[in-house]
Design a protein around this motif. Structure first.
Motif, mmCIF file in Angstrom:
data_model
loop_
_atom_site.group_PDB
_atom_site.id
_atom_site.type_symbol
_atom_site.label_atom_id
_atom_site.label_comp_id
_atom_site.label_asym_id
_atom_site.label_seq_id
_atom_site.Cartn_x
_atom_site.Cartn_y
_atom_site.Cartn_z
ATOM 1 N N GLY A 108 0.774 -1.194 -0.242
ATOM 2 C CA GLY A 108 -0.003 -0.291 -0.105
ATOM 3 C C GLY A 108 0.839 1.309 0.153
ATOM 4 N N ILE A 109 0.273 2.181 -0.923
ATOM 5 C CA ILE A 109 1.270 3.414 -0.868
ATOM 6 C C ILE A 109 0.892 4.602 -0.317
ATOM 7 N N HIS A 110 -0.512 4.370 0.235
ATOM 8 C CA HIS A 110 -1.076 5.652 1.009
ATOM 9 C C HIS A 110 -0.235 6.044 2.106
ATOM 10 N N PRO A 111 0.507 5.213 3.159
ATOM 11 C CA PRO A 111 1.156 5.697 4.100
ATOM 12 C C PRO A 111 2.358 6.385 3.853
ATOM 13 N N VAL A 112 3.140 6.194 2.630
ATOM 14 C CA VAL A 112 4.204 6.646 2.418
ATOM 15 C C VAL A 112 3.993 8.143 1.354
ATOM 16 N N ILE A 113 2.899 8.463 0.895
ATOM 17 C CA ILE A 113 2.571 9.587 0.291
ATOM 18 C C ILE A 113 1.659 10.541 1.181
ATOM 19 N N ASP A 207 -7.112 -0.525 -5.417
ATOM 20 C CA ASP A 207 -7.260 0.517 -4.131
ATOM 21 C C ASP A 207 -5.871 1.061 -3.994
ATOM 22 N N ASP A 208 -5.170 1.071 -3.149
ATOM 23 C CA ASP A 208 -3.700 1.653 -2.849
ATOM 24 C C ASP A 208 -2.575 0.754 -3.109
ATOM 25 N N LYS A 209 -2.877 -0.652 -3.417
ATOM 26 C CA LYS A 209 -2.025 -1.662 -3.407
ATOM 27 C C LYS A 209 -1.733 -2.023 -5.014
#
Length: 368
Positions: A108-113, A207-209
């Motif tokens: 998932g990229i949400h936490p890093v952006i 989703d964000d993955k």
């Protein structure tokens, strides 16, 4: 009265203070590229390309480009660690590219952006891309002339103009993550030599993955056409027939018309019909020049070949569970009651997608 005005004009500049929140360039270390990866022990590793600008006097500056790294159990606090390793104040307001390694992207990229869209000083136009292998591997490429982040930015902008990859930045990625009815595709970069990077295609998301599935650039252009995205140009090259005995042709798309229709049958089965019309100009088509091009036959052959490739693309999207066409968004808008009771992650794999591509040659060149 004139004397009073003159006194005010002379005294007022003395009383005015300077800019209280100024941030001098020489006191900052600009970040123009960032990468995020996951380590073997599950920590988040970040690397930045930092431009250290030193004044040499007389209006001259010295610019040094260095790679700085830090890692933590979570993305929170990475900026503080990076800031402590470089001189001056770390400034990520001009981070042109954010590269996320594929292993981390699968989680998932949400936490890093999150930092980039929440921070008021962040650059919302930062390009978000996925790197084959690790993001640091791409960001650590050394260039003789311009810093690598600028070179990557130019590479991405060129691919966007040729409709090879979609235009994706912090703002649009965040909007995609918030939209449960449409998944995104992001540019996919690969380091092929010690000093060479190329756009390998697009990475497919749910989703964000990152799903682990990609489309190469010879198919990503057609995918963007199916998504009704055409930028300044769209040049493609294919072989009609077998590779050993086929006809090679390259062309440029001049106009694109796309119609997407989602239908729900009585048994609640969902179908999606995508009709695409491409108006093209032939760039290269080696042939027997004693005969004119049979435009009608070539239109049919190209239409059949691209319809075949479009079906391969849609099958890949379904297997990856990537709703890049926004079929879920259509269902939620036109059939809200159905949308409320279905699990779209599971139901999407049952959707029947029927793409049809029609090619219309509008120009064959200066001779034929």
């Amino acid at each position: 009265m004139r004397k009073i005005c003159l006194i005010i004009i002379l005294v007022l500049p003395i009383l005015l203070t300077g800019c209280w929140d100024q941030r001098l360039l020489v006191n900052r270390t600009l970040v123009n590229g960032v990468s995020f990866d996951i380590t073997e022990d599950g920590k988040i590793a970040a690397a930045v390309r930092a431009l250290n600008i030193q004044s040499k006097g007389g209006g001259l500056f010295e610019i040094q480009d260095e790679l700085v790294e830090a890692k933590r159990p979570t993305p929170v606090g990475l900026g503080i660690d990076l800031d402590s390793k470089i001189p001056g104040e770390l400034d990520a307001s001009k981070a042109h590219v954010v590269i996320i390694g594929e292993k981390l992207a699968k989680k998932g990229i949400h936490p890093v952006i999150e930092f980039f869209y929440r921070n008021r000083e962040s650059y919302l136009s930062s390009k978000i891309v996925i790197g084959k292998g690790t993001g640091k591997e791409i960001l650590s490429v050394e260039k003789e002339k311009s810093p690598i982040a600028f070179a990557i930015l130019q590479l991405l902008e060129g691919a966007e103009a040729d409709t090879v990859i979609p235009k994706k930045n912090t703002f649009t990625v965040w909007n995609n993550i918030l939209d449960p009815g449409k998944d995104m595709v992001l540019p996919y970069l690969e380091r092929i030599k010690s000093d060479k990077i190329e756009v390998a295609g697009v990475a497919l998301f749910n989703d964000d993955k990152y799903t682990g599935k990609t489309l190469p650039k010879d198919k990503s252009s057609l995918l963007l056409s199916l998504m009704n995205q055409l930028d300044k140009n769209n040049r493609m090259a294919i072989i009609l027939g077998s590779e050993s005995n086929g006809r090679s042709i390259s062309f440029s798309t001049r106009d694109l018309t796309r119609n997407l229709e989602v239908q729900v049958k009585k048994d609640e089965k969902i179908t999606c019909k995508i009709d695409v019309k491409l108006d093209i100009e032939i760039i290269s088509y080696p042939q027997d020049f004693t005969n004119e091009i049979n435009v009608k036959k070539l239109n049919e052959d190209l239409s059949d070949e691209f319809t075949k490739k479009a079906k391969e693309i849609t099958n890949t999207l379904v297997k990856a569970n990537c709703d890049a066409f926004g079929i879920g968004r259509q269902i939620s808008s036109l059939h809200p009651e159905l949308w409320k009771k279905i699990n779209w992650d599971k139901e999407y794999k049952n959707v029947q997608i029927e793409p049809v591509v029609k090619v219309n040659i509008i120009k064959t060149g200066n001779v034929f």
